[in-house]
Write an enzyme that holds these catalytic residues in place. Structure first.
Site, PDB file in Angstrom:
ATOM      1  N   SER A  55       0.802  -1.218   0.000  1.00  0.00           N
ATOM      2  CA  SER A  55       0.000   0.000   0.000  1.00  0.00           C
ATOM      3  C   SER A  55       0.842   1.279   0.000  1.00  0.00           C
ATOM      4  O   SER A  55       1.593   1.536  -0.933  1.00  0.00           O
ATOM      5  CB  SER A  55      -0.945  -0.042   1.198  1.00  0.00           C
ATOM      6  OG  SER A  55      -1.857   1.028   1.181  1.00  0.00           O
ATOM      7  N   ASP A 113      -1.428   1.481  -3.626  1.00  0.00           N
ATOM      8  CA  ASP A 113      -2.272   0.418  -4.208  1.00  0.00           C
ATOM      9  C   ASP A 113      -3.673   0.930  -4.508  1.00  0.00           C
ATOM     10  O   ASP A 113      -4.580   0.151  -4.792  1.00  0.00           O
ATOM     11  CB  ASP A 113      -2.321  -0.814  -3.302  1.00  0.00           C
ATOM     12  CG  ASP A 113      -3.019  -0.558  -1.965  1.00  0.00           C
ATOM     13  OD1 ASP A 113      -3.101   0.614  -1.553  1.00  0.00           O
ATOM     14  OD2 ASP A 113      -3.466  -1.526  -1.335  1.00  0.00           O
ATOM     15  N   ALA A 148      -9.756   9.054   8.489  1.00  0.00           N
ATOM     16  CA  ALA A 148      -9.196  10.364   8.159  1.00  0.00           C
ATOM     17  C   ALA A 148      -8.117  10.246   7.081  1.00  0.00           C
ATOM     18  O   ALA A 148      -7.898  11.175   6.302  1.00  0.00           O
ATOM     19  CB  ALA A 148      -8.631  11.017   9.420  1.00  0.00           C
ATOM     20  N   THR A 186       0.887  -2.550  12.163  1.00  0.00           N
ATOM     21  CA  THR A 186       1.796  -3.130  11.169  1.00  0.00           C
ATOM     22  C   THR A 186       3.273  -3.014  11.497  1.00  0.00           C
ATOM     23  O   THR A 186       4.099  -3.686  10.890  1.00  0.00           O
ATOM     24  CB  THR A 186       1.571  -2.462   9.796  1.00  0.00           C
ATOM     25  OG1 THR A 186       1.719  -1.035   9.940  1.00  0.00           O
ATOM     26  CG2 THR A 186       0.178  -2.762   9.263  1.00  0.00           C
ATOM     27  N   ARG A 243       1.500   5.387  17.693  1.00  0.00           N
ATOM     28  CA  ARG A 243       1.047   6.623  17.047  1.00  0.00           C
ATOM     29  C   ARG A 243       0.371   7.520  18.079  1.00  0.00           C
ATOM     30  O   ARG A 243      -0.469   7.068  18.859  1.00  0.00           O
ATOM     31  CB  ARG A 243       0.086   6.302  15.903  1.00  0.00           C
ATOM     32  CG  ARG A 243       0.699   5.357  14.869  1.00  0.00           C
ATOM     33  CD  ARG A 243      -0.183   5.228  13.636  1.00  0.00           C
ATOM     34  NE  ARG A 243       0.221   4.096  12.813  1.00  0.00           N
ATOM     35  CZ  ARG A 243       1.257   4.081  11.977  1.00  0.00           C
ATOM     36  NH1 ARG A 243       2.007   5.156  11.862  1.00  0.00           N
ATOM     37  NH2 ARG A 243       1.549   3.000  11.271  1.00  0.00           N
TER      38      ARG A 243
END
Length: 550
Positions: free
Chosen positions: A68, A286, A379, A507, A512
């Protein structure tokens, strides 16, 4: 009762040994890491996909080889279930276990356990359709995948180089072919023809659309957008930028949806290309994420992210439902995550039901299915709209009593054809946005003025073990490490309109940190102060503490 083809699996598995000292994890986006380490994973995913197909009596399962929005050196793979949806959660755990079996013998034992515990009838056929994005590592990884399919005796269909949403579409189209629920022709061209026809119907009679600049992230979206443009009959002129799919290192490099959303600025390559007031959008690598933006009359960058898309689209659908005379029968709802800007949540909550769920498309998709029409956009620009089967049947059977109701009903029917309801699709969503803008006669300025975003900042903190961070309340509060949430709450109280939350990545080994406040400088400061707390709690080396945290 058929048995596992032990010798076939053994001989091919031995040519794809698992690298020692690496632990793989099937997360929100499937497996994702350095492409050079994934050979054994792709082989094993081929076997797993074959077994998953047998579990569904030979229905086609999808496999997409992509990372991606990640840098080009990364790659990944995810499995798509028969209706075009994400892999069932229980099988995520099975995939993780099987990918980490140290040896071929261990892998075979784990396979045998899976077959027994999930009661798979091995005599059933296995069918798998697979595709990849433009990453150089994809060729070898697809070869490993094909070995896995061969080992389990699965019938494979190579869909070539295409977007993730097209692969999801193909899975559903193949499995519904020649049934009352037929989703469309099972080819990429068939998909784009479907989108193009629905879009042209929606904008027919409207003012001609100004050309749209599309940043293709130097990825597979460049090929798809070119194909799609040929199916639009001139109804939407596309100016394709960042289409260098053959240039080493160009993929997602200082361009694409993730860059624009994270950096909150134009890709440098578009600096001399975009004129004030002109609409532009960015796809990711992607083509399943979409971010819009424009330059105002002063040349200042203005972001129109997934929250803005949700607000635009949801309000339009609500109006169409009312115009069709169906407001008492069709309820529209919106699903968001904690990353949604607080201003968007306030705007939407005044108009229709809004639900907050944990980050990850599978959570949003599942929650959206509970509405008659469920709108969900993260978002970051990944999202879609789901019309429940009952709602689609209701639209087909509804007898409008006025010309206005008939027109609105036709628009709703065309929306069900325009929208990829299996997964977020940047190109389908792009046409959806353009159709709404055409109906509203909006420029980017009018769209942007629906509400004013609260300033926000997203910061990544590298940690040794992301699993040490656990959350609750749709990931808006930390459960562990202990006492960290209380410190965050104390910080947040110091800022006007302050809000912040911390969540582990699905991942990679990072945490975060999101923060927002009424003033930009305070949002930045809050984000870095919370990131500093996370850094200290995670046991970071004080000498390497990033300066922005201080």
């Amino acid at each position: 009762m058929s048995q596992l083809p032990i010798e076939s699996i053994r001989s091919l598995s031995d040519t794809h040994p698992k690298p020692p000292h690496i632990r793989f994890q099937y997360g929100t986006a499937g497996f994702r890491t350095l492409g050079s380490t994934l050979d054994s994973v792709l082989f094993r995913v081929g076997v797993i996909a074959g077994l998953r197909s047998k579990k569904f009596d030979g229905q086609t399962i999808g496999v997409m080889v992509t990372a991606s929005h990640n840098p080009e050196q990364d790659n990944g793979v995810k499995i798509v279930d028969p209706r075009g949806e994400m892999l069932e959660a229980a099988w995520e755990a099975h995939a993780t276990t099987l990918s980490n079996a140290p040896t071929t013998n261990d892998f075979l034992e784990a396979l045998d356990a899976l077959v027994r515990t999930t009661k798979i009838d091995l005599s059933k056929p296995a069918r798998v359709v697979y595709a990849r994005d433009t990453r150089p590592s994809g060729v070898a990884l697809v070869s490993a995948l094909e070995d896995g399919l061969s080992a389990i005796g699965a019938e494979g269909r190579n869909a070539g180089v295409t977007t993730t949403p097209v692969l999801h579409y193909l899975v559903k189209a193949i499995n519904t072919k020649d049934t009352p629920e037929s989703y469309g022709e099972d080819s990429e061209d068939g998909y784009f023809q479907k989108l193009g026809s629905a879009f042209q119907s929606l904008v027919s009679g409207r003012q001609p659309l100004e050309p749209l600049l599309v940043d293709c992230a130097n990825g597979v979206g460049a090929l798809a957008a070119l194909s799609l443009s040929g199916c639009l009959g001139g109804s939407l002129p596309l100016i394709l930028e960042n289409t260098a799919i053959q240039s080493p290192g160009a993929l997602n490099n200082a361009c694409g949806a993730d860059y624009v959303k994270t950096m909150q600025r134009l890709p440098p390559s578009l600096a001399d290309r975009l004129k004030p007031g002109q609409r532009a959008c960015s796809l990711d690598g992607d083509a399943d994420r979409l971010i819009y933006y424009y330059l105002d009359e002063r040349g200042i960058f203005r972001l129109l992210d997934g929250d803005k898309i949700a607000a635009l689209v949801a309000a339009f659908i609500v109006d169409l439902v009312k115009s069709a005379g169906l407001e008492n029968e069709v309820k529209v709802g919106v699903v968001q995550t904690a990353y949604a800007n607080g201003a968007s949540t306030k705007y939407l909550s005044g108009r229709l039901p809004v639900k907050c769920v944990a980050t990850g498309v599978k959570h949003l998709h599942h929650a959206a299915e509970h509405f008659n029409v469920g709108v969900y956009f993260e978002a970051n620009g990944h999202g879609t709209v789901l019309f429940s089967p009952a709602t689609q049947a209701k639209l087909a059977a509804h007898q409008p009593s006025t010309p206005a109701q008939s027109t609105a009903l036709n628009h709703l029917m065309n929306l069900t054809r325009l929208i990829n309801q299996t997964v977020g699709d940047a190109l389908s969503d792009m046409l959806l946005v353009e159709a709404v803008l055409a109906h509203r006669s909006y420029t980017g300025v009018e769209w942007d003025s629906l509400y004013v975003d609260l300033p926000n900042r997203l910061v990544k903190v590298v940690v040794q073990d992301r699993n040490a961070f656990r959350t609750e309340n749709a990931e808006r509060r930390l459960v562990s490490p202990p006492a960290l949430q209380a410190k965050i709450d104390e910080l947040v109280r110091r800022y006007d309109g302050g809000r912040s939350f911390v969540r582990p990545s699905g991942t990679e080994d990072v945490v975060r940190v999101y923060a927002e406040a009424v003033v930009r400088s305070q949002a930045d400061e809050l984000a870095f102060r919370v990131a500093g707390l996370v850094y200290d709690v995670a046991g970071g080396d004080p000498s390497k503490r990033p300066k922005e945290f201080l």
